[in-house]
Enzyme design. Structure first.
Site, PDB file in Angstrom:
ATOM      1  N   TYR A  56     -17.244   4.538   8.231  1.00  0.00           N
ATOM      2  CA  TYR A  56     -15.811   4.300   8.154  1.00  0.00           C
ATOM      3  C   TYR A  56     -15.141   4.685   9.473  1.00  0.00           C
ATOM      4  O   TYR A  56     -14.348   3.922  10.036  1.00  0.00           O
ATOM      5  CB  TYR A  56     -15.210   5.092   6.996  1.00  0.00           C
ATOM      6  CG  TYR A  56     -13.705   5.252   7.084  1.00  0.00           C
ATOM      7  CD1 TYR A  56     -12.860   4.163   6.885  1.00  0.00           C
ATOM      8  CD2 TYR A  56     -13.132   6.491   7.388  1.00  0.00           C
ATOM      9  CE1 TYR A  56     -11.482   4.309   6.985  1.00  0.00           C
ATOM     10  CE2 TYR A  56     -11.762   6.642   7.481  1.00  0.00           C
ATOM     11  CZ  TYR A  56     -10.935   5.551   7.277  1.00  0.00           C
ATOM     12  OH  TYR A  56      -9.578   5.697   7.389  1.00  0.00           O
TER      13      TYR A  56
ATOM     14  N   LEU B 129       1.301   3.616   2.265  1.00  0.00           N
ATOM     15  CA  LEU B 129       2.124   3.745   3.463  1.00  0.00           C
ATOM     16  C   LEU B 129       3.007   2.518   3.655  1.00  0.00           C
ATOM     17  O   LEU B 129       4.181   2.641   4.020  1.00  0.00           O
ATOM     18  CB  LEU B 129       1.244   3.959   4.696  1.00  0.00           C
ATOM     19  CG  LEU B 129       1.967   4.008   6.048  1.00  0.00           C
ATOM     20  CD1 LEU B 129       3.019   5.116   6.069  1.00  0.00           C
ATOM     21  CD2 LEU B 129       0.958   4.193   7.181  1.00  0.00           C
TER      22      LEU B 129
ATOM     23  N   THR C  70      -7.259   7.048  12.231  1.00  0.00           N
ATOM     24  CA  THR C  70      -7.619   8.177  11.387  1.00  0.00           C
ATOM     25  C   THR C  70      -8.237   9.329  12.160  1.00  0.00           C
ATOM     26  O   THR C  70      -8.787   9.143  13.256  1.00  0.00           O
ATOM     27  CB  THR C  70      -8.621   7.707  10.312  1.00  0.00           C
ATOM     28  OG1 THR C  70      -9.130   8.823   9.574  1.00  0.00           O
ATOM     29  CG2 THR C  70      -9.806   7.000  10.956  1.00  0.00           C
TER      30      THR C  70
ATOM     31  N   GLY D 294       0.813  -1.204   0.000  1.00  0.00           N
ATOM     32  CA  GLY D 294       0.000   0.000   0.000  1.00  0.00           C
ATOM     33  C   GLY D 294       0.850   1.258   0.000  1.00  0.00           C
ATOM     34  O   GLY D 294       2.078   1.219   0.085  1.00  0.00           O
TER      35      GLY D 294
ATOM     36  N   LYS E  21     -13.046   2.308  12.277  1.00  0.00           N
ATOM     37  CA  LYS E  21     -11.688   2.572  12.750  1.00  0.00           C
ATOM     38  C   LYS E  21     -11.666   2.762  14.267  1.00  0.00           C
ATOM     39  O   LYS E  21     -10.733   2.307  14.950  1.00  0.00           O
ATOM     40  CB  LYS E  21     -11.110   3.795  12.051  1.00  0.00           C
ATOM     41  CG  LYS E  21     -10.877   3.623  10.560  1.00  0.00           C
ATOM     42  CD  LYS E  21      -9.841   2.541  10.248  1.00  0.00           C
ATOM     43  CE  LYS E  21      -8.433   2.964  10.618  1.00  0.00           C
ATOM     44  NZ  LYS E  21      -7.419   1.948  10.214  1.00  0.00           N
TER      45      LYS E  21
ATOM     46  N   ILE F 143      -5.914 -10.761   7.126  1.00  0.00           N
ATOM     47  CA  ILE F 143      -5.920 -10.365   8.534  1.00  0.00           C
ATOM     48  C   ILE F 143      -7.283 -10.552   9.199  1.00  0.00           C
ATOM     49  O   ILE F 143      -7.403 -10.423  10.415  1.00  0.00           O
ATOM     50  CB  ILE F 143      -5.444  -8.915   8.743  1.00  0.00           C
ATOM     51  CG1 ILE F 143      -6.423  -7.903   8.121  1.00  0.00           C
ATOM     52  CG2 ILE F 143      -4.038  -8.713   8.193  1.00  0.00           C
ATOM     53  CD1 ILE F 143      -6.139  -6.472   8.519  1.00  0.00           C
TER      54      ILE F 143
END
Length: 297
Positions: free
Chosen positions: A138, A23, A114, A21, A142, A47
């Site tokens: 979303y 990052l 985030t 990805g 998170k 995962i």
């Protein structure tokens, strides 16, 4: 504050998830020279499969696990139940299973979250101890992922939770990685001389090479476990960032500011999601990082 005595320069066995990805590839680049890095993407491990994670982690026994895998299709999961189920599996179950596996093998866990875990009503920004209150699906996924990690903290889990915002940087090798805001603006500017950009959402930006280096320093320099807000310094709206972008490139692009409500987006966004960094040395201004990115892009 609890601290650790692990130095990356000692040659750790490090597992990086989401390694292809935006990052993840920067993390692999930063950590690889002095360590035994195992880089897994979704092709190597799922995962959301608890038994698989426990088995594979037990097989390799990493000392440090860095999770850069995430679901971040903000609007898709707002209205599509299948997408929301996927978001919950990746963003909630994934961190939980990784945390359980880290606890079993004695590894340190680094996980990224985030600014969207916050409601967005605090104009002066949010520090690491402010209570999350997400306003979209979303953000909720998170936030609950964060909670799964914190729940194991009292059982001996060693962890760093890094909240960040608006990533940009070198394009990844993964076909499913999202293009950054700046890349989207540059692409649009090839065919359009006028662009409409939201001016009612204020936040921070994070250059992925800088975030990866900061992550390494966080561990190298014996910072205590816990929550950190890591972005480049400075903040602004999407509109202000677009102005900065085309100022740097010298392009004659007209930018019209619009409100969030003017865009047909299913998910609400926090109006003010500035992440205040109170525990780590400030990173360079995002404008400086953007100039560097544009030179190498």
């Amino acid at each position: 504050m609890q601290t650790n005595k692990v130095g990356i320069s000692n040659g750790l066995k490090i597992l990086i998830l989401g390694a292809k990805g935006n990052l993840g590839q920067q993390l692999v680049k930063v950590f690889s020279p002095d360590n035994n890095v195992i880089a897994w993407d979704k092709g190597e491990v799922d995962i959301t499969d608890r038994e698989l994670i426990l088995k594979k982690m037990n097989d390799i026994k990493p000392e440090l696990v860095i999770n850069a895998a995430a679901y971040n299709a903000v609007d898709k999961c707002e209205t599509n139940e299948e997408e929301y189920d996927l978001a919950k599996k990746i963003n909630i179950d994934g961190p939980k299973f990784l945390a359980e596996a880290c606890l079993k093998v004695g590894a340190i866990l680094v996980h990224y979250s985030t600014d969207y875990v916050f409601e967005g009503k605090k104009r002066r920004g949010y520090n690491e101890t402010d209570e999350p209150k997400p306003i979209n699906r979303y953000g909720k996924s998170k936030f609950h992922g964060e909670k799964r990690i914190l729940e194991l903290s009292g059982k001996g889990l060693k962890w760093y939770l890094i909240r960040t915002s608006k990533l940009f940087g070198p394009k990844s090798a993964s076909e499913i990685s999202k293009a950054s805001f700046f890349d989207i603006m540059l692409e649009k500017s090839k065919n359009e001389s006028e662009l409409k950009v939201v001016n009612s959402e204020i936040g921070c930006f994070a250059y992925t090479p800088d975030l990866a280096k900061a992550t390494k320093e966080l561990i190298d320099k014996d910072y205590g476990y816990g929550i950190y807000h890591l972005t480049n310094s400075g903040f602004g709206s999407w509109y202000e960032a677009a102005l900065e972008l085309f100022k740097i490139t010298g392009q004659d692009i007209k930018i019209e500011p619009i409100k969030s409500e003017d865009l047909a987006r299913p998910a609400k966004r926090p109006k003010y999601s500035i992440l205040l960094n109170t525990k780590f040395p400030p990173l360079r201004d995002y404008q400086e990082a953007l100039k560097e990115y544009l030179k190498i892009n």
